[in-house]
Structure formats: C-alpha cells, structure tokens
Enzyme design. Sequence first.
Site, PDB file in Angstrom:
ATOM      1  N   LYS A   3       0.879  -1.162   0.000  1.00 39.93           N
ATOM      2  CA  LYS A   3       0.000   0.000   0.000  1.00 39.93           C
ATOM      3  C   LYS A   3       0.918   1.214   0.000  1.00 39.93           C
ATOM      4  CE  LYS A   3      -2.980   2.860   2.712  1.00 39.93           C
ATOM      5  NZ  LYS A   3      -3.742   3.122   3.922  1.00 39.93           N
TER       6      LYS A   3
ATOM      7  N   GLY B 227      -8.155   9.088   9.029  1.00 39.55           N
ATOM      8  CA  GLY B 227      -8.499   9.183  10.452  1.00 39.55           C
ATOM      9  C   GLY B 227      -9.547  10.218  10.781  1.00 39.55           C
TER      10      GLY B 227
ATOM     11  N   ALA C 177      -9.517   5.499   3.389  1.00 42.89           N
ATOM     12  CA  ALA C 177      -9.471   6.645   4.315  1.00 42.89           C
ATOM     13  C   ALA C 177     -10.737   7.479   4.287  1.00 42.89           C
ATOM     14  CB  ALA C 177      -8.278   7.558   4.046  1.00 42.89           C
TER      15      ALA C 177
ATOM     16  N   ASN D 131      -9.353   1.910   8.878  1.00 41.63           N
ATOM     17  CA  ASN D 131      -8.697   1.540  10.127  1.00 41.63           C
ATOM     18  C   ASN D 131      -9.393   2.233  11.296  1.00 41.63           C
ATOM     19  OD1 ASN D 131      -6.954   1.056  12.302  1.00 41.63           O
ATOM     20  ND2 ASN D 131      -5.116   1.368  11.143  1.00 41.63           N
TER      21      ASN D 131
END
Lengths: 259, 66
Positions: free
Chosen positions: A99, A160, A186, A208
Amino acid sequence: MSGSYRLGDIELESRLIIGTGKYSSFEENRRALDASGAEMVTIAVRRVNLRERGAGSLLDHIPPDRFRLLPNTAGCFTVKEAVTTAQLGRELLGTPLVKLEVIGDKQTLFPDTTATLEAARILVEEEFCVLPYISDDPVACQQLEQIGCAAVMPLAAPIGSGLGIRNPINIRIILESVEVPVIVDAGVGTASDAAIAMELGCTAVLMNTGIAAAKDPIKMAHAMRLAVEAGRLAYEAGRMPRRLYAQASSPEESLIEVR
Amino acid sequence: MQFELNGEVTRVQGPLNLSTLLERFELQKRRVAVAVNEMVVPRSRFELYEIHEGDRIEVIQAVGGG
C-alpha cells in the site's frame, strides 16, 4: 457473498480491508479482524525498539498464513523513503503487495501526487503489486493505472477523520475513468459511509480508524462487514431511479367508496 | 568501529556481521528485516554481510498501521 475480485495475482472474497493501527491491544485487534471478515490487513513497518524488545509481536496475533498482509509505506514523505520502506516490507512479509503512501502534508495527510506517481513507477518496475493511496483525483488515478498499479485507492476524506464520502461525484468519475479496481481508502467513519462507497461501485473499502476508534470496535467491525456486503449487493442489484414526486405503491383503482 | 543502528551511534570492538549483531540484541529469532545504507539485505545474507565503519543500519518489524 457476491463473487471474488483480484488485486494483481491475488484473489479475494471479502471487500473489506482493515488496518491494524490504534487498537488497545493485539487481542482486540484480532477480535475486530475476525468480526470484520476481512482477509487482508494493512501493516506498518517501523524500527525495532532495541531497548524494549520484550513486547509481543503483531504477527503472533495476525498470523501471515491466515491473512493476506498488506505492508504500507505510511509516514513516508519522500520517494526514497517510500521505496526503501516498501522493499523492507516485502523482505519482512514475503509479499509483493504494497500500500503505497507518500504523504505531502503533515496536517491533512494528503498524498504528494507527483511523488506517489514516481514511487509507483519505481515499485512497478521492481515487480511490486502497487496499491496507491491517492487523492480523489481522476487524472492521477488514470496515470497510476497507466504506470501499472494493480488498483487505485482514492481517499474519501482525510485519514483518520471519519468524515465519510466527501466527494461521491469524483469517486464516480474515477470509477468511470479506470479499469483497475477502485478501493476507497481513508475517511470512512461509520457503516453508512462504507455502504455508500460500495453502492457507488467501488471494488472494496479500506479502513482503520472507523473501526479502531469506535466505542466498541468489535461491534463496529461487524457493522462494517454487513455494510460493505449490503452496499455491494445494492450496487449489483441496481437502485431504482430517483423521482421528484410520489408514486403510489398500492393500486390506485378498485378502491372502496364510502358515502 | 562505529556505525548507526536505528538512528543511534553504536560502537563495537572488532569485526561484526549482521547475524552476530542481531544475536547481540536477541533479535535473531524475531521476524525483522534489515537495510544497510538504504539497501535491503536478505536474511540469507546476514552472515555474509560484514558491517563497515559508518554504515547506517535499519532493523524493522511489523507494527499496527492503516
């Protein structure tokens, strides 16, 4: 669920790819991974702490023989850093997958497009299976495809941030601009965001923080699994056209008369 | 001899290869990868690689990330 897809030579069933960062423990990470049904997980490579070597290893909990490991180049700001990190990841995990991230700005973590293209060129030349994180920029995505990347991974919102699919129009244009798989990487904050990405026609979603920073990461991992599956099925089913005015669902004839 | 190990200046007496270096830090059995001066050294070559004065050595492992 609805069929497998390929990233380079690798065949995958699950359309959810998850990260391994920010979990409170390796155990929680593994439980979230199991609840998500993901087959592929991203991994970062960092210096070994030579003073505190006792801590357990992530790979004890996420065994490479059970999961596809996708090493990243997160935190790299230059082509050279990204290429060396990718080479180390390949040596460490024995996979051609990478990645690719080349960050251009510390605060937004937006990618440096020029550097990403250059690093992708080098890594494709070295026979990596390159999955680049990139802005939701259709032209950059086309260029990455031309270079030989196995997929393109446009951001939906800053890493995030959990802000969701900020520009679905660009994601749609990217989907029409390239033939390689498009993976939203993302920005996904909750299940509906993942469903939107999949309904647009993306091949997969990578996330994530959306899972790891939920109050209950294991439950959110399950929610994301269902959302990705539901979104994919809805995409394949083909949604009804949008209408401005109502259209009755029940017959409008043969109604009773009341006087 | 002086070299850099994960960004820290390290001094040792006499010759040292990568394999012995990892043993000193009890890392020989750990899943790590090594680069010297930005070139990856495969595990099979650890014993053959003699560390040189001024080498910049990176020893990395897998950690959680997105």
